[in-house]
Motif scaffolding. Structure first.
Motif, PDB file in Angstrom:
ATOM      1  N   LEU A 145      10.286   5.576  -7.725  1.00 40.02           N
ATOM      2  CA  LEU A 145      10.099   4.570  -6.673  1.00 40.02           C
ATOM      3  C   LEU A 145      11.143   3.461  -6.749  1.00 40.02           C
ATOM      4  O   LEU A 145      11.460   2.951  -7.826  1.00 40.02           O
ATOM      5  N   LEU A 146      11.678   3.104  -5.575  1.00 43.09           N
ATOM      6  CA  LEU A 146      12.591   1.975  -5.424  1.00 43.09           C
ATOM      7  C   LEU A 146      12.099   1.124  -4.255  1.00 43.09           C
ATOM      8  O   LEU A 146      11.603   1.656  -3.257  1.00 43.09           O
ATOM      9  N   LEU A 147      12.253  -0.193  -4.364  1.00 48.67           N
ATOM     10  CA  LEU A 147      11.958  -1.101  -3.262  1.00 48.67           C
ATOM     11  C   LEU A 147      13.269  -1.636  -2.712  1.00 48.67           C
ATOM     12  O   LEU A 147      14.043  -2.262  -3.448  1.00 48.67           O
TER      13      LEU A 147
ATOM     14  N   PRO B  89       1.595  -6.135  -9.129  1.00 49.33           N
ATOM     15  CA  PRO B  89       1.922  -6.095 -10.555  1.00 49.33           C
ATOM     16  C   PRO B  89       2.809  -4.917 -10.954  1.00 49.33           C
ATOM     17  O   PRO B  89       3.603  -5.030 -11.889  1.00 49.33           O
ATOM     18  N   LEU B  90       2.683  -3.776 -10.261  1.00 44.96           N
ATOM     19  CA  LEU B  90       3.523  -2.618 -10.593  1.00 44.96           C
ATOM     20  C   LEU B  90       5.004  -2.909 -10.411  1.00 44.96           C
ATOM     21  O   LEU B  90       5.855  -2.199 -10.953  1.00 44.96           O
ATOM     22  N   ALA B  91       5.328  -3.952  -9.636  1.00 47.24           N
ATOM     23  CA  ALA B  91       6.733  -4.237  -9.321  1.00 47.24           C
ATOM     24  C   ALA B  91       7.562  -4.520 -10.567  1.00 47.24           C
ATOM     25  O   ALA B  91       8.789  -4.383 -10.535  1.00 47.24           O
TER      26      ALA B  91
ATOM     27  N   ARG C  41       0.837  -1.201   0.000  1.00 48.06           N
ATOM     28  CA  ARG C  41       0.000   0.000   0.000  1.00 48.06           C
ATOM     29  C   ARG C  41       0.877   1.259   0.000  1.00 48.06           C
ATOM     30  O   ARG C  41       0.590   2.231  -0.700  1.00 48.06           O
ATOM     31  N   LEU C  42       1.954   1.237   0.767  1.00 48.36           N
ATOM     32  CA  LEU C  42       2.859   2.387   0.797  1.00 48.36           C
ATOM     33  C   LEU C  42       3.448   2.641  -0.592  1.00 48.36           C
ATOM     34  O   LEU C  42       3.516   3.780  -1.061  1.00 48.36           O
ATOM     35  N   ALA C  43       3.890   1.569  -1.241  1.00 46.63           N
ATOM     36  CA  ALA C  43       4.477   1.703  -2.571  1.00 46.63           C
ATOM     37  C   ALA C  43       3.448   2.232  -3.569  1.00 46.63           C
ATOM     38  O   ALA C  43       3.750   3.101  -4.396  1.00 46.63           O
ATOM     39  N   THR C  44       2.230   1.719  -3.482  1.00 50.85           N
ATOM     40  CA  THR C  44       1.169   2.164  -4.395  1.00 50.85           C
ATOM     41  C   THR C  44       0.875   3.644  -4.220  1.00 50.85           C
ATOM     42  O   THR C  44       0.720   4.389  -5.191  1.00 50.85           O
ATOM     43  N   ARG C  45       0.799   4.091  -2.948  1.00 52.18           N
ATOM     44  CA  ARG C  45       0.509   5.506  -2.689  1.00 52.18           C
ATOM     45  C   ARG C  45       1.604   6.396  -3.266  1.00 52.18           C
ATOM     46  O   ARG C  45       1.320   7.425  -3.878  1.00 52.18           O
TER      47      ARG C  45
END
Length: 432
Positions: free
Chosen positions: A288-290, A313-315, A276-280
């Motif tokens: 964005l980086l993970l 899926p955005l990953a 959720r954090l990544a999506t926001r």
């Protein structure tokens, strides 16, 4: 430089949650509430007329009632007002002025902030004009709306964004990076490694960092501003006020970032809150980086990546890398990756190159002909950067199926090498 905050306040059952959902435009709240629990609080990001903001929904005021949570609700409303730049006071147009409305007005007056009085449930011709009664509250011209049906909300938002402060970047020539994640995943340790400094206190106790802390460094002639934000966790009934508003301040800081690094705990597979954090951050248009931390404890990287991609899926468009802030493993990759994402985010693609790509993509798989009408893609151009926004002129924008949009956007994302960058594509109708 932080995103401005719009706080919605009012007594119980006037429709604050419905208005909040309108303000955030259908996005999921950053902090979810439990259905039917009006005392719960929500944070969401909204955008209107090109202006981004954070919306905060608060519990319903009912001073003197038997609700055991009312004291806490009054406290949270005060805290929301302290963080806000604009207040929306919502009242129920079908019930007239209520004593609790007057209590809210007193709170607004003490704040000294701009306040818009929105009169809800004005959704039929017979109710038009009911809003005038609320002029007696002394907050200026009331705005008639129907939060449930969206009537009048656009006019209200026009006025809201007019009152918001202009977000101006300071004289900082570089890349702003927000490091976010659930508590105790190693955010401060990562920032300290980059700074080679212990300026951010690191303890194994979740919640040590309460407010965002800015630090600066220079690497290969590029200046970086590092925002080590307070830990973000999903809300629970036991969530303290200070933690909720640390969450709010963290997201205000994310609004000023160019690139967001979401730190995940390598001890466990990604949680719903991580995703959720990544999506926001992605929806806010950030690079964005993970970052999967604590690899020194041992983990299967291939299984980890597979787990992320299956659930998120955005990953496939987001760089994933592994670190151990404790031992320094992988830390040398962080700043180069941040810089690459930041540069891609501000890319400006020549119109000629875009149209050549468009023709190649469309020729590879022709658009369908829904309802027997041939879809034609005429022209594409970039209208914005940071992040890039493309406009495609087509014969019938309303007839493009979602699966073809996905195909087109995925191919464009791939061909332009937009890893880590949200690429927005808008379709507009153009005659021959």
């Amino acid at each position: 430089m932080d995103l401005p905050v719009v706080a919605i306040i009012g007594r119980v059952n006037v429709g604050k949650s419905s208005l909040f959902n309108r303000l955030i435009g259908g996005r999921t709240a950053i902090v979810d509430n439990e259905a039917g629990v009006t005392r719960d609080r929500k944070i969401g990001t909204g955008e209107w007329g090109g202006v981004n903001f954070i919306a905060v929904d608060t519990g319903g005021l009912s001073p003197g009632s038997d609700d055991p949570f009312q004291e806490a609700i009054v406290k949270q409303v005060h805290l929301a007002v302290q963080e806000a730049q604009v207040i929306i006071l919502l009242v129920d147009g079908t019930e007239g002025i209520h004593p609790f409305d007057e209590t809210a007005v007193e709170l607004v007056r003490k704040s000294g902030l701009p306040c818009l009085l929105a009169v809800n449930k004005i959704d039929t011709n017979s109710r038009l004009g009911m809003e005038h009664e609320f002029t007696a509250l002394g907050l200026g011209t009331p705005w008639p709306i129907s939060a449930a049906h969206g009537l009048g909300v656009g006019d209200l938002l026009d006025e809201v964004v007019r009152d918001l402060p202009v977000v101006e970047n300071p004289d900082f020539d570089g890349v702003s990076v927000a490091v976010i994640g659930r508590p105790n995943v190693g955010k401060s340790s990562i920032v300290n490694r980059l700074l080679d400094d212990e300026r951010n206190i690191v303890t194994p106790v979740a919640g040590t960092t309460r407010d965002s802390i800015d630090s600066y460094l220079t690497w290969k002639e590029t200046n970086f501003r590092l925002i080590d934000t307070a830990g973000l966790r999903r809300k629970s009934r036991k969530m303290e006020d200070i933690e909720f508003y640390s969450t709010l301040r963290s997201w205000k800081s994310v609004g000023s970032a160019d690139v967001v690094v979401v730190v995940l705990d390598g001890n466990e597979y990604p949680t719903t809150q991580d995703l959720r954090l990544a999506t926001r951050a992605w929806e806010m248009g950030k690079g964005l980086l993970l970052c999967v931390n604590k690899v020194d404890l041992g983990l299967d990287r291939h299984l980890w990546i597979r787990s992320v991609v299956q659930r998120f899926p955005l990953a496939k468009w987001i760089p994933i890398f592994f670190t151990s802030a404790l031992e320094g493993q992988g830390m040398g990759r962080l700043l180069p990756m941040v810089l690459s994402v930041a540069e891609r985010r501000k890319i400006q693609v020549p119109t000629g190159k875009l149209n050549k790509l468009m023709r190649t993509i469309v020729n590879e798989i022709q658009p369908p002909s829904p309802k027997g009408k041939m879809l034609k893609f005429f022209y594409i151009t970039q209208v914005k950067d940071n992040p890039p926004v493309l406009v495609v002129f087509v014969s019938r924008a309303d007839l493009i199926p979602d699966n073809y949009k996905s195909y087109f956007e995925n191919k464009m994302h791939e061909e332009l090498n937009m890893n880590g960058v949200p690429l927005k594509i808008v379709y507009r109708k153009r005659e021959h």
